[in-house]
Design a protein around this motif. Structure first.
Motif, PDB file in Angstrom:
ATOM      1  N   LEU A  89       0.812  -1.211   0.000  1.00  0.00           N
ATOM      2  CA  LEU A  89       0.000   0.000   0.000  1.00  0.00           C
ATOM      3  C   LEU A  89       0.849   1.267   0.000  1.00  0.00           C
ATOM      4  O   LEU A  89       0.467   2.274  -0.603  1.00  0.00           O
ATOM      5  N   ILE A  90       2.017   1.221   0.650  1.00  0.00           N
ATOM      6  CA  ILE A  90       2.917   2.373   0.621  1.00  0.00           C
ATOM      7  C   ILE A  90       3.416   2.610  -0.799  1.00  0.00           C
ATOM      8  O   ILE A  90       3.421   3.745  -1.294  1.00  0.00           O
ATOM      9  N   CYS A  91       3.830   1.544  -1.477  1.00  0.00           N
ATOM     10  CA  CYS A  91       4.295   1.689  -2.868  1.00  0.00           C
ATOM     11  C   CYS A  91       3.165   2.124  -3.786  1.00  0.00           C
ATOM     12  O   CYS A  91       3.368   2.933  -4.696  1.00  0.00           O
ATOM     13  N   TYR A  95       3.122   5.501  -5.967  1.00  0.00           N
ATOM     14  CA  TYR A  95       2.903   5.423  -7.416  1.00  0.00           C
ATOM     15  C   TYR A  95       1.759   6.341  -7.840  1.00  0.00           C
ATOM     16  O   TYR A  95       1.871   7.092  -8.810  1.00  0.00           O
ATOM     17  N   ARG A  96       0.666   6.299  -7.108  1.00  0.00           N
ATOM     18  CA  ARG A  96      -0.485   7.138  -7.464  1.00  0.00           C
ATOM     19  C   ARG A  96      -0.221   8.617  -7.213  1.00  0.00           C
ATOM     20  O   ARG A  96      -0.850   9.463  -7.846  1.00  0.00           O
ATOM     21  N   SER A  97       0.682   8.919  -6.298  1.00  0.00           N
ATOM     22  CA  SER A  97       1.061  10.312  -6.048  1.00  0.00           C
ATOM     23  C   SER A  97       2.163  10.773  -6.985  1.00  0.00           C
ATOM     24  O   SER A  97       2.653  11.884  -6.851  1.00  0.00           O
ATOM     25  N   LYS A 111       9.435   2.970 -17.149  1.00  0.00           N
ATOM     26  CA  LYS A 111       9.160   4.332 -16.725  1.00  0.00           C
ATOM     27  C   LYS A 111       8.060   4.992 -17.558  1.00  0.00           C
ATOM     28  O   LYS A 111       7.184   5.630 -16.997  1.00  0.00           O
ATOM     29  N   PRO A 112       8.046   4.855 -18.895  1.00  0.00           N
ATOM     30  CA  PRO A 112       6.932   5.444 -19.659  1.00  0.00           C
ATOM     31  C   PRO A 112       5.586   4.828 -19.299  1.00  0.00           C
ATOM     32  O   PRO A 112       4.566   5.504 -19.281  1.00  0.00           O
ATOM     33  N   VAL A 113       5.594   3.567 -18.998  1.00  0.00           N
ATOM     34  CA  VAL A 113       4.345   2.903 -18.637  1.00  0.00           C
ATOM     35  C   VAL A 113       3.872   3.394 -17.277  1.00  0.00           C
ATOM     36  O   VAL A 113       2.687   3.668 -17.073  1.00  0.00           O
ATOM     37  N   LEU A 114       4.815   3.550 -16.343  1.00  0.00           N
ATOM     38  CA  LEU A 114       4.450   3.966 -14.993  1.00  0.00           C
ATOM     39  C   LEU A 114       4.029   5.424 -14.932  1.00  0.00           C
ATOM     40  O   LEU A 114       3.058   5.767 -14.264  1.00  0.00           O
TER      41      LEU A 114
END
Length: 125
Positions: A89-91, A95-97, A111-114
């Motif tokens: 949940l931390i990761c 990621y969402r932030s 990286k482009p996908v993320l």
């Protein structure tokens, strides 16, 4: 040495192993560069260290006192279930932030996908 002493020694070695892994985990929390790798250090190695300490304590009390501690068993189960979930949940929150990856990991193919970088999408076409 009797069998009980050998098992007590094994329990002490488990507790010592847990302490050493805990120190290594603390160094990982300090030295690793970003939230993703720090989360890995905090959850994986800390879970291993806490579980080995609790298992060592459980074995010691079981052999030395003949006492099966339900509290230790519940602690083992609780840590085994909650620590990996909290790391995930931390990761996920990072990621969402859109927390950036560490410098030097920019060559990562994902990286482009993320992060949805427009320039890298144009390069891929």
């Amino acid at each position: 040495m009797s069998v009980n002493q050998l098992i007590e020694l094994m329990a002490a070695l488990l507790i010592l192993f847990g302490a050493v892994v805990s120190v290594i985990s603390a160094f990982g929390m300090i030295r690793l560069p970003d939230v993703y790798t720090r989360s890995h250090a905090a959850t994986k190695s800390a879970t291993l260290s806490v579980l080995s300490c609790l298992v060592g304590a459980f074995i010691y009390f079981w052999i030395h006192d003949g006492y099966v501690s339900i509290r230790l068993i519940l602690g083992i189960v609780f840590v085994f279930i909650t620590a990996p979930i909290s790391g995930h949940l931390i990761c996920r929150a990072a990621y969402r932030s859109r927390v950036p990856l560490a410098k030097g990991s920019g060559e990562d193919a994902l990286k482009p996908v993320l992060f949805g970088n427009d320039e890298s999408e144009n390069e891929m076409k």
